[in-house]
Design a protein around this motif. Sequence first.
Motif, short mmCIF file in Angstrom:
data_model
loop_
_atom_site.label_atom_id
_atom_site.label_comp_id
_atom_site.label_asym_id
_atom_site.label_seq_id
_atom_site.Cartn_x
_atom_site.Cartn_y
_atom_site.Cartn_z
N VAL A 62 -89.30 -23.48 -9.23
CA VAL A 62 -90.31 -24.46 -8.84
C VAL A 62 -90.85 -25.14 -10.10
N ILE A 63 -91.16 -24.34 -11.11
CA ILE A 63 -91.46 -24.83 -12.46
C ILE A 63 -90.44 -24.21 -13.40
N ALA A 64 -89.82 -25.01 -14.26
CA ALA A 64 -88.82 -24.48 -15.18
C ALA A 64 -88.94 -25.18 -16.53
N THR A 65 -88.84 -24.40 -17.60
CA THR A 65 -89.11 -24.91 -18.94
C THR A 65 -87.91 -25.60 -19.59
N HIS A 66 -86.72 -25.43 -19.06
CA HIS A 66 -85.52 -26.13 -19.49
C HIS A 66 -85.34 -26.15 -21.02
N TRP A 67 -85.26 -24.95 -21.59
CA TRP A 67 -84.87 -24.80 -23.01
C TRP A 67 -85.84 -25.54 -23.93
N CYS A 68 -87.13 -25.30 -23.65
CA CYS A 68 -88.19 -25.91 -24.45
C CYS A 68 -89.02 -24.80 -25.10
N LYS A 69 -90.04 -25.19 -25.80
CA LYS A 69 -90.88 -24.23 -26.52
C LYS A 69 -92.36 -24.50 -26.25
N GLY A 70 -93.12 -23.40 -26.17
CA GLY A 70 -94.57 -23.49 -26.27
C GLY A 70 -95.30 -24.03 -25.06
N TRP A 71 -94.70 -23.89 -23.87
CA TRP A 71 -95.41 -24.33 -22.67
C TRP A 71 -96.53 -23.35 -22.31
N ILE A 72 -97.57 -23.88 -21.67
CA ILE A 72 -98.60 -23.05 -21.06
C ILE A 72 -98.60 -23.35 -19.56
N ILE A 73 -98.34 -22.33 -18.76
CA ILE A 73 -98.32 -22.45 -17.30
C ILE A 73 -99.42 -21.55 -16.77
N GLU A 74 -100.54 -22.13 -16.31
CA GLU A 74 -101.69 -21.30 -16.00
C GLU A 74 -102.45 -21.80 -14.78
N ASN A 75 -103.04 -20.85 -14.09
CA ASN A 75 -103.96 -21.13 -12.97
C ASN A 75 -103.32 -21.98 -11.88
N ASN A 76 -102.04 -21.74 -11.63
CA ASN A 76 -101.35 -22.44 -10.56
C ASN A 76 -101.11 -21.51 -9.38
N ILE A 77 -100.91 -22.11 -8.21
CA ILE A 77 -100.48 -21.37 -7.02
C ILE A 77 -99.06 -21.85 -6.70
N THR A 134 -75.73 -19.36 -26.32
CA THR A 134 -77.12 -19.78 -26.45
C THR A 134 -77.58 -19.73 -27.91
N THR A 135 -77.07 -18.78 -28.67
CA THR A 135 -77.42 -18.72 -30.09
C THR A 135 -76.90 -19.96 -30.81
N ARG A 136 -75.69 -20.39 -30.49
CA ARG A 136 -75.15 -21.61 -31.09
C ARG A 136 -75.91 -22.84 -30.62
N HIS A 137 -76.54 -22.74 -29.45
CA HIS A 137 -77.27 -23.87 -28.87
C HIS A 137 -78.76 -23.82 -29.19
N GLY A 138 -79.11 -23.11 -30.24
CA GLY A 138 -80.48 -23.18 -30.74
C GLY A 138 -81.43 -22.13 -30.24
N TRP A 139 -80.91 -21.00 -29.69
CA TRP A 139 -81.82 -19.95 -29.24
C TRP A 139 -82.39 -19.23 -30.45
N ASN A 140 -83.58 -19.60 -30.87
CA ASN A 140 -84.26 -18.94 -31.97
C ASN A 140 -85.76 -19.19 -31.84
N LYS A 141 -86.52 -18.48 -32.61
CA LYS A 141 -87.97 -18.50 -32.46
C LYS A 141 -88.55 -19.86 -32.83
N GLU A 142 -87.89 -20.60 -33.67
CA GLU A 142 -88.42 -21.88 -34.11
C GLU A 142 -88.29 -22.96 -33.04
N THR A 143 -87.36 -22.80 -32.10
CA THR A 143 -87.07 -23.91 -31.18
C THR A 143 -87.22 -23.58 -29.70
N ILE A 144 -87.10 -22.31 -29.30
CA ILE A 144 -87.02 -21.95 -27.89
C ILE A 144 -88.04 -20.86 -27.57
N GLY A 145 -88.64 -20.89 -26.38
CA GLY A 145 -89.48 -19.80 -25.91
C GLY A 145 -90.92 -19.93 -26.36
N SER A 146 -91.55 -18.78 -26.62
CA SER A 146 -92.96 -18.73 -27.01
C SER A 146 -93.86 -19.40 -25.97
N HIS A 147 -93.56 -19.15 -24.69
CA HIS A 147 -94.36 -19.71 -23.60
C HIS A 147 -95.51 -18.75 -23.25
#
Length: 458
Positions: A82-97, A141-154
Motif C-alpha cells: 500500500v505504501i512502498a519505499t522503492h529503493w529509497c532512503k530516509g523515509w518517515i511513515i508515521e501515524n497512518n491507518i 542488490t549490492t551491485r545496485h547500491g544496497w549500502n547504508k549511504e543510499t538505501i534504507g534507514s527508514h
Amino acid sequence: HICKADPEGTIDFWYCETDDENTTIWARFGTADPNKECVEVVARPTCFYPDKQQLNYITIKGFEMSQAGTKWASPTNEQVGVIATHWCKGWIIENNIIHDAKSTGITLGKERTTGDGVLPADDADGVKDGHISYIEVVFNTTRHGWNKETIGSHIVRNNTIYNCEQTAICGTMAAFSEIYGNHIYNIHVKDQYNGYEIAGIKFHGAIDAVIKNNRIHDCTSYGMWLDWMTQGTRVSGNLMYRNSTDLFIEVSHGPYIVDNNLFLSSLSLCQSTDGGAYLNNLFGGKLTLQADYTRFTPYQLNHSTELKGVSPIKHGDLRFYNNIFVGGADKKLYGLEFLNEVKGMIYAEDNLFCKGSQPMKDKEQGVVDDAFDPSFKVEEVADEVYITFEGETKLSRLKGKPVNTGRLGVAKVTTYPFENADGTPFTLDKDFLGEERSTVSPSIGPFEILSGNRIKVW
C-alpha cells in the motif's frame, strides 16, 4: 479450508480470468445482494509508490490508505505494498491507518531489476534451489547500491495496520531502519495466500534494524519473522499475543539481541540461527527448533551490507540470560529443553523456569520453581492492553546479573560483538515499561519492579 480467525472472510472469496479482450470475475458475496449493495472493484496495485528510485527523505503522515491489490512480496520480487519505499532512503511513515491490502501494507524492500519473480530451478535438473537464487539476488542488490549511504534507514512508527493477507510490514534488504510503536493485527486471517513470507513483520537483511515497542496480535502465521542476515538487529519491548507463533528468526548468524519482550502466544519462539542473545523476556508459550544444516546463508561486515562470507547454521552460540519461561499443561518444550540435541555452545544463566518449564538436561541455567504459577490473561480495554495475573505477582522477585556488550562477547561466525546499531556498547538498562534497571542486580524478566497483579502493557 476455513480460517478460524475469519471464517466468513475465508468463504466469501473471489476469482478472475483474463483473456485478450475480457476480464471475468466470480465472487461470493455471502448474504449480501451485489445488485443492491455497493460493490467496489479495485485494480490499483498500490496507493503510494514512486516510479523513480532514490527519492529520499519523504514523510507520509496522518493518512488512511486501503483497498490496494498489492502483489505477493517475496524476497526475490519487486516488493510493492500500500505504501512502498522503492529503493529509497530516509523515509518517515508515521501515524497512518493502513488496511485491507491484498498482500502487504508497508514494504521497505527491493526494486525490480535485481530480480522479479525469480523462481528456483527444477530440482530434477540438479542445478540449484531457491536459496541459491536468493544469494544471487543479494549480490545483485549490492551491485545496485544496497549500502547504508543510499538505501534504507527508514522510520516506521505509530501506524495501525490490519487486514493484510501477507504482511503488515515487510522488506528484503530492509537495513538500518527503526520500526516502533505500531499496532499490527488481523494478518492472513482470510487464508487467501500460502507461502513462506507471511507474518505481521517479515524482513530479510534487517541489518542494524531496531524493532521495538510494537503491539502485534492475531496473525495466523508468525507475528514477526526475521529471515537471513539478521545481524546487528535488536528486537525489544514488543507485545505479542494470539499469534500462531510470536517470533521466528531464521538462518542468520548474528549478533542480534531480543530483549524485554512479552511473548504470550501458545508458541513463543521458533529458533533457527546462531549468534543470538535472548535477555529478560517473558516466554508464555512453547519454544521450538527448526533444524536447517544444509543452506549456506550470508553474513556481512560489521554495520555494513558488504558481504563477508557464507555459512551453514550450527544451532549454537546462543545466550539466554534473565528470562522467564512459563510452562503449560503438557509440560513439553516450554523452556530451553528444545535445545537438548544442539551440539553448539548454549550460554544460559539466571533464568526462571516455572509451571513445568524445564532447562536443558543436566544444565544449571537458573531457578526451577514448579510451584510458582504466573498464569495470566490478556485484557483489551478500548485501545489499552492489560496483563492480569491470576495469583500473586512475583515476576520481579528474582535477581540476575547485568547484561552488556562485555558479558555477551562476540558472535562466533561473524566474530562481531553484541552492540548497539550505531556501534556503541550495549547495556540492558531499561525494562519493558521503560523503567531503569538495577546496574548491580536487575530483576529477572521484562519488568524491573511490579506491584499488584494487573499491569498496563499498551
